[in-house]
Design a protein around this motif. Structure first.
Motif, mmCIF file in Angstrom:
data_model
loop_
_atom_site.group_PDB
_atom_site.id
_atom_site.type_symbol
_atom_site.label_atom_id
_atom_site.label_comp_id
_atom_site.label_asym_id
_atom_site.label_seq_id
_atom_site.Cartn_x
_atom_site.Cartn_y
_atom_site.Cartn_z
ATOM 1 N N VAL A 1 8.306 16.535 13.060
ATOM 2 C CA VAL A 1 7.077 15.979 12.758
ATOM 3 C C VAL A 1 6.034 16.971 11.955
ATOM 4 N N GLU A 2 5.904 18.103 12.499
ATOM 5 C CA GLU A 2 4.922 18.977 12.035
ATOM 6 C C GLU A 2 5.597 19.293 10.526
ATOM 7 N N ASN A 3 7.012 19.486 10.421
ATOM 8 C CA ASN A 3 7.500 19.838 8.925
ATOM 9 C C ASN A 3 7.248 18.707 8.133
ATOM 10 N N ALA A 4 7.234 17.537 8.515
ATOM 11 C CA ALA A 4 6.926 16.339 7.677
ATOM 12 C C ALA A 4 5.738 16.076 7.565
ATOM 13 N N ALA A 5 4.849 16.602 8.186
ATOM 14 C CA ALA A 5 3.372 16.668 7.913
ATOM 15 C C ALA A 5 3.120 17.601 6.838
ATOM 16 N N LYS A 6 3.795 18.998 7.073
ATOM 17 C CA LYS A 6 3.478 19.911 6.226
ATOM 18 C C LYS A 6 4.147 19.591 4.870
ATOM 19 N N ALA A 7 5.238 18.976 4.990
ATOM 20 C CA ALA A 7 5.644 18.629 3.507
ATOM 21 C C ALA A 7 4.966 17.513 2.671
ATOM 22 N N ALA A 8 4.387 16.520 3.504
ATOM 23 C CA ALA A 8 3.486 15.639 3.022
ATOM 24 C C ALA A 8 2.111 16.369 2.264
ATOM 25 N N SER B 1 -18.203 -0.784 -12.862
ATOM 26 C CA SER B 1 -16.927 -1.094 -13.520
ATOM 27 C C SER B 1 -16.066 -1.894 -12.575
ATOM 28 N N PRO B 2 -15.292 -3.035 -13.184
ATOM 29 C CA PRO B 2 -14.182 -3.714 -12.217
ATOM 30 C C PRO B 2 -13.180 -2.843 -11.502
ATOM 31 N N GLN B 3 -13.150 -1.679 -11.996
ATOM 32 C CA GLN B 3 -11.872 -0.682 -11.497
ATOM 33 C C GLN B 3 -12.597 -0.192 -10.363
ATOM 34 N N ALA B 4 -13.723 -0.084 -10.187
ATOM 35 C CA ALA B 4 -14.278 0.730 -9.130
ATOM 36 C C ALA B 4 -13.538 0.518 -7.633
ATOM 37 N N SER B 5 -13.260 -0.401 -7.478
ATOM 38 C CA SER B 5 -12.646 -0.890 -6.216
ATOM 39 C C SER B 5 -11.295 -0.067 -6.025
ATOM 40 N N ASP B 6 -10.703 0.194 -7.320
ATOM 41 C CA ASP B 6 -9.428 0.935 -6.997
ATOM 42 C C ASP B 6 -9.585 2.496 -6.872
ATOM 43 N N LEU B 7 -10.804 2.893 -6.609
ATOM 44 C CA LEU B 7 -10.887 4.229 -6.141
ATOM 45 C C LEU B 7 -10.017 4.567 -4.896
ATOM 46 N N GLU B 8 -10.278 3.255 -3.849
ATOM 47 C CA GLU B 8 -9.561 3.385 -2.554
ATOM 48 C C GLU B 8 -8.109 3.481 -2.818
ATOM 49 N N LYS B 9 -7.653 3.078 -3.923
ATOM 50 C CA LYS B 9 -6.245 2.941 -3.961
ATOM 51 C C LYS B 9 -5.445 4.172 -4.402
ATOM 52 N N ILE B 10 -6.413 5.142 -4.852
ATOM 53 C CA ILE B 10 -5.630 6.225 -5.586
ATOM 54 C C ILE B 10 -4.969 7.142 -4.362
ATOM 55 N N PHE B 11 -5.577 7.473 -3.392
ATOM 56 C CA PHE B 11 -4.996 8.102 -2.527
ATOM 57 C C PHE B 11 -3.654 7.530 -1.765
ATOM 58 N N LEU B 12 -3.889 6.293 -1.587
ATOM 59 C CA LEU B 12 -2.484 5.452 -1.245
ATOM 60 C C LEU B 12 -1.514 5.585 -2.010
ATOM 61 N N VAL B 13 -1.875 5.678 -3.259
ATOM 62 C CA VAL B 13 -0.685 5.774 -4.277
ATOM 63 C C VAL B 13 -0.237 7.229 -4.312
ATOM 64 N N GLN B 14 -0.966 8.069 -4.121
ATOM 65 C CA GLN B 14 -0.467 9.628 -4.153
ATOM 66 C C GLN B 14 0.159 9.967 -3.150
ATOM 67 N N VAL B 15 -0.387 9.573 -1.717
ATOM 68 C CA VAL B 15 0.292 10.111 -0.599
ATOM 69 C C VAL B 15 1.681 9.851 -0.278
ATOM 70 N N PRO B 16 2.516 10.695 0.383
ATOM 71 C CA PRO B 16 3.992 10.167 0.568
ATOM 72 C C PRO B 16 4.129 9.110 1.593
ATOM 73 N N LYS B 17 4.875 8.227 1.247
ATOM 74 C CA LYS B 17 5.497 7.172 2.076
ATOM 75 C C LYS B 17 6.800 7.526 2.812
ATOM 76 N N PHE B 18 6.821 7.222 3.965
ATOM 77 C CA PHE B 18 7.730 7.629 5.079
ATOM 78 C C PHE B 18 8.576 6.346 5.479
ATOM 79 N N ASP B 19 9.822 6.153 4.943
ATOM 80 C CA ASP B 19 10.877 5.057 5.516
ATOM 81 C C ASP B 19 11.796 5.748 6.309
ATOM 82 N N ILE B 20 11.361 5.699 7.608
ATOM 83 C CA ILE B 20 12.368 6.285 8.541
ATOM 84 C C ILE B 20 13.316 5.167 9.258
ATOM 85 N N PRO B 21 14.637 5.575 9.148
ATOM 86 C CA PRO B 21 15.315 4.474 9.563
ATOM 87 C C PRO B 21 15.571 4.578 11.103
#
Length: 552
Positions: free
Chosen positions: A488-495, A409-429
């Motif tokens: 840091v640990e709480n941030a990891a646990k929250a993620a 399937s042409p979408q097979a390469s999108d398997l790699e993006k699934i986790f990247l889309v679903q994991v938390p994004k940290f934007d620390i000022p």
């Protein structure tokens, strides 16, 4: 007395043929041991001379003859004590004096120069005479000539279909014409290949009685031989059985029945109808039924072969479906296991990453600008990419085992993006310049704000910073170290907690991505048609065995 076994065989077989051959009607094959009549139908073109031949058998003129069709009515001749001619019309009987001219007028096809409507003619003429040369119980039927019009042809063919014996009169001047051949095939399709007698009526040219004998003998040696070979070829072509061929001359027979062939015809008819006529009829009917059963068996076996081919294709399709469904079930299970394993690996490593990053924080390495959280985010991102690649490789390996091109399937390469889309994004000022306690609180608030979008990154940082002001400054550095580690640990646990809530979404997206669509279920193989045809073949074969006993 006819054996009841024979009668029952013919009756049962006739019923079986009627039920299985829609284009045939087998009433003429019914066996009636009490039936005394033996019907002989004379069939031929209107100029074949059949009426003249019948007059020879009656020893006197009873039927109208001429160069043109005289009547479109069937005439039944039988031997009786008295002479009587009756015209039958719609169940009513009209007595006609035994006069050919009166009969001609009653049955004439034309009146006052115009064609008579068939509805005005009698349905049938019954003629009884003590002078008929055939035995009692034999009925000779003179049918209309069949090359004048369609209604006359239909009447002649209908009588031929039901007669015990068909005497087909062939004109020597146009021997075995195309219309003869066509109608013979039609009659044979109904009554089978048995019970035919072909008679060539030789039209002699000599007008002098003394020359007739010489011409007769000469034409028998030359012309009749050629015609016989032509007729034999046709008989073999259409499959007629036990056919007798005779030659006579109705014109010359007025001088001598014996010499010019009429006596041979009479002897043949008498032989068939004398003594064992019912046994002969039964054997003829058995042979006819055997002929049709053979054709029916051939057709049924063709139908059986076709149904078996359909059944085999159905069984193959069903087996393929069952095998594919089993493969899909196993494949789906292994894919789900691979996803669960990958998620477990991510969850375990995410906790380890948080703990490892927190363990590097001390008073010397304390960062106030969100570096630890940036490192945590980068580590999570790398972990997600690594897990996505590993999951894709596992699914490709599984699909190869089950011969499923899931990786095509042409979408097979999108398997790699699934986790990247679903994991938390940290934007620390960047919190440089802020007090230690304030920075620690701001960092923690920013981390939690990024995990829980409802709070928000900057709002979380503000709340955490305000909380940090109340912590005092005396132990600011110690609290910064401890607070940052906890953050840091709480941030990891929250993620990880956030990722746990998204696990079902990950599974669904992966399953949709690999497009595991089940095959439509084909009809299950059914043997009803095969069993039905096999049953009909079995009955037909049993009838064949019974009929062969009759023919022995």
């Amino acid at each position: 007395m006819i054996d009841n076994f024979y009668v029952q065989c013919l009756t049962d077989c006739s019923r079986f043929l009627r039920n299985n051959c829609n284009h045939y009607f087998f009433s003429s094959l019914e066996c009636d041991p009490n039936r005394n009549e033996f019907t002989v139908a004379f069939v031929g073109e209107f100029n074949s001379g059949k009426s003249s031949i019948l007059n020879m058998l009656a020893t006197k003129p009873l039927l109208p003859t001429g160069r043109f069709p005289e009547t479109g009515v069937c005439c039944r001749l039988e031997r009786g004590v008295n002479s009587e001619t009756r015209a039958m019309r719609r169940g009513l009987c009209q007595i006609i004096d035994g006069d050919v001219e009166k009969l001609r007028r009653v049955t004439a096809l034309t009146a006052n120069g115009e064609r008579v409507c068939y509805e005005e003619l009698p349905d049938e003429i019954h003629i009884q005479t003590p002078d008929l040369l055939t035995p009692s119980g034999v009925i000779l039927i003179d049918t209309p000539g069949f090359n004048d019009d369609g209604q006359m042809t239909a009447k002649a063919i209908e009588v031929a279909k039901h007669a015990d014996l068909v005497v087909w009169i062939l004109n020597s001047r146009q021997f075995l014409s195309l219309i003869d051949q066509r109608l013979l095939r039609e009659v044979m399709q109904y009554r089978g290949p048995y019970g035919y007698l072909f008679v060539e009526n030789m039209f002699l040219n000599s007008s002098n009685p003394s020359d007739l004998a010489a011409e007769w003998q000469s034409r028998l040696k030359t012309e009749f031989g050629v015609h016989s070979r032509k007729l034999t070829d046709f008989i073999n072509e259409v499959g007629l059985k036990d056919v007798r061929v005779l030659c006579l001359s109705a014109k010359a027979a007025e001088i001598d029945l014996e010499f010019f062939g009429v006596r041979d015809l009479l002897q043949y008819i008498s032989t068939l109808s004398a003594g064992e006529k019912e046994g002969l009829r039964i054997r003829r009917q058995a042979a006819m039924q055997l002929y049709f059963l053979t054709k029916l068996l051939s057709k049924l076996r063709e139908e059986l072969d076709a149904e078996l081919a359909v059944l085999k294709r159905s069984e193959t399709s069903w087996a393929e479906y069952v095998a594919h469904a089993a493969n899909q079930k196993a494949l789906r299970g292994q894919v789900l296991d691979a996803i669960a394993n990958t998620v477990q690996v991510w969850r375990h490593n995410a906790g380890a990453i948080g703990h490892r990053v927190a363990s590097t924080i001390n008073s010397d390495s304390l960062q106030r600008d969100g570096t630890y959280f940036e490192g945590l985010r980068a580590s999570f991102s790398a972990l997600s990419e690594e897990c996505a690649r590993a999951l894709r490789k596992k699914i490709e390996d599984i699909s190869a085992i089950y011969n499923e091109n899931l990786d095509a399937s042409p979408q097979a390469s999108d398997l790699e993006k699934i986790f990247l889309v679903q994991v938390p994004k940290f934007d620390i000022p960047n919190n440089g310049g802020v007090g230690e306690a304030v920075a620690a609180g701001a960092a923690a608030g920013a981390a939690f704000g990024s995990v829980f979008p409802v709070i928000g990154t900057f709002a979380g940082a503000f709340v955490g910073g305000v909380a940090g002001l109340f912590g005092g400054a005396a132990d600011a550095m110690g609290r910064d170290v401890v607070g940052t580690k906890e953050n840091v640990e709480n941030a990891a646990k929250a993620a990880i907690d956030h990722f746990n809530t998204r696990e079902r979404v990950i599974v669904g997206e992966v399953m949709n991505l690999i497009q595991l669509v089940a095959l439509s279920e084909p009809p299950k193989p059914c043997t009803d048609s095969v069993n039905l045809i096999q049953g009909r073949i079995g009955l037909a074969e049993q009838h064949v065995k019974n009929l062969r006993k009759v023919l022995l």
